[in-house]
Design an enzyme around this catalytic site. Structure first.
Site, PDB file in Angstrom:
ATOM      1  N   LYS A 185      46.419  37.240  39.284  1.00  0.00           N
ATOM      2  CA  LYS A 185      46.528  36.442  38.060  1.00  0.00           C
ATOM      3  C   LYS A 185      46.011  35.023  38.282  1.00  0.00           C
ATOM      4  O   LYS A 185      45.551  34.373  37.347  1.00  0.00           O
ATOM      5  CB  LYS A 185      47.965  36.447  37.527  1.00  0.00           C
ATOM      6  CG  LYS A 185      49.012  35.861  38.469  1.00  0.00           C
ATOM      7  CD  LYS A 185      49.174  34.366  38.338  1.00  0.00           C
ATOM      8  CE  LYS A 185      50.098  33.814  39.388  1.00  0.00           C
ATOM      9  NZ  LYS A 185      50.257  32.343  39.280  1.00  0.00           N
ATOM     10  N   THR A 242      50.240  31.354  33.594  1.00  0.00           N
ATOM     11  CA  THR A 242      49.261  30.535  34.302  1.00  0.00           C
ATOM     12  C   THR A 242      47.950  30.355  33.537  1.00  0.00           C
ATOM     13  O   THR A 242      47.197  29.446  33.836  1.00  0.00           O
ATOM     14  CB  THR A 242      48.960  31.124  35.688  1.00  0.00           C
ATOM     15  OG1 THR A 242      48.634  32.495  35.560  1.00  0.00           O
ATOM     16  CG2 THR A 242      50.142  30.980  36.604  1.00  0.00           C
TER      17      THR A 242
END
Length: 317
Positions: A185, A242
């Site tokens: 990620k 994020t």
């Protein structure tokens, strides 16, 4: 219901300090090891360099002496690329060692638990990962994370020991999936930051996140991870956090890349090393990781990187 246990944390960066604060506020005696500035932190009761504005509760003892880490539960809040060196130079006796690092070690291709198992064969390794910012933890805001351990009974024990009223842990035995979710990620977050930094808009970011999630699942499946793990906190949950907040170091790094801005070299950007590791592998196909690597290494500027991605063949989703 959580149980009170003495817990050691090695690594007094923002996240390690925040974990120490939330655990101490829940009643756990915590020993926090800092590579630098331990005496100052212990005296001032703040980590003014990494997490300013948050007082250390009385239950935290800060030390610079690794020999002080004697609890059965040790949390390693040390970046992946530095973890191997730390483990090689430390004499650790904990029976349960939990890593919070997110990434793939470039020199070995191992995840954090693999590095722990190699260096500490008598310890039981686990991975703590998921959507979390240090400041949220330190403020006592609700946070949910994944605790991954191959041994289900150990995972349950650690879940009870480390959970707090503000920190809710979910367990999984899919360590590979949890580790890769946290590592991959960050690559997509760099790309998402670049999209926003270049002014391409929210729609482009949403498309990037969707295609990025497909890339994450492709890499994880090839490594033997369970697909449902990537759909949970350690994958999709962390991806959303994020890719949508400038609190994310990886997101800010990507935005700076697109704008041609220098980035503070002291700030850990785990996603770059992970992107470079993926780009060096012939399989599976990782166009976003390849693009992030080319952009970061200066082999393509942002316009050329975007053209490369947009010129890929049209295909079914």
């Amino acid at each position: 219901m959580s149980v009170i246990a003495a817990i050691d944390i090695a690594g007094a960066g923002a996240f390690g300090t925040a974990l120490a604060i939330t655990l101490a506020n829940a009643g756990h005696p915590v020993t926090l090891w800092a590579r630098q500035g331990a005496e100052k932190m212990q005296a001032q009761r703040q980590n003014t360099r990494r997490l300013p504005g948050h007082d250390l509760p009385p239950g935290i003892r800060v030390t610079g002496d690794l020999a002080s880490l004697t609890s059965d539960i040790l949390i390693l809040a040390i970046p992946t690329q530095k973890l191997d060196g730390f483990l090689a130079g430390a004499r650790l006796s904990a029976g349960h060692v939990i890593s919070t690092a997110k990434g793939i070690h470039r020199a070995t291709g191992l995840g954090p638990t693999g590095l722990i198992a190699r260096a500490l064969p008598k310890a039981i390794p686990a991975q703590l990962t998921g959507p979390s910012f240090a400041a949220d933890l330190a403020h006592g805001l609700p946070t949910a994370l994944t605790l991954a351990c191959a041994d289900a009974s150990v995972a349950s024990h650690l879940q009870q020991a480390v959970s707090t009223p503000a920190l809710r842990l979910y367990t999984t035995s899919d360590v590979i999936g949890a580790e890769l979710g946290g590592a991959l990620k960050n690559v997509i977050a760099i790309a998402a930051g670049a999209v926003i930094g270049a002014g391409l808009g929210e729609s482009a970011r949403a498309a990037l996140m969707a295609r990025g999630f497909a890339e994450m699942r492709r890499v994880a499946r090839a490594a033997g991870a369970r697909d449902d793990t990537l759909s949970g906190l350690s994958g999709f949950g962390d991806l959303v956090l994020t890719c949508t907040s400038d609190k994310s170091r990886n997101f800010r790094f990507g935005a700076g890349l697109a704008r041609g801005e220098a980035f503070d070299p002291e700030i850990t950007v785990e996603g770059l090393a992970t992107a470079q590791e993926l780009a060096a592998r012939p399989e599976p196909d990782t166009p976003i990781a390849d693009a992030v690597t080319a952009l970061a290494e200066g082999r393509l500027d942002f316009a050329a990187t975007l053209e490369t991605l947009l010129s890929r063949p049209l295909k079914p989703e």
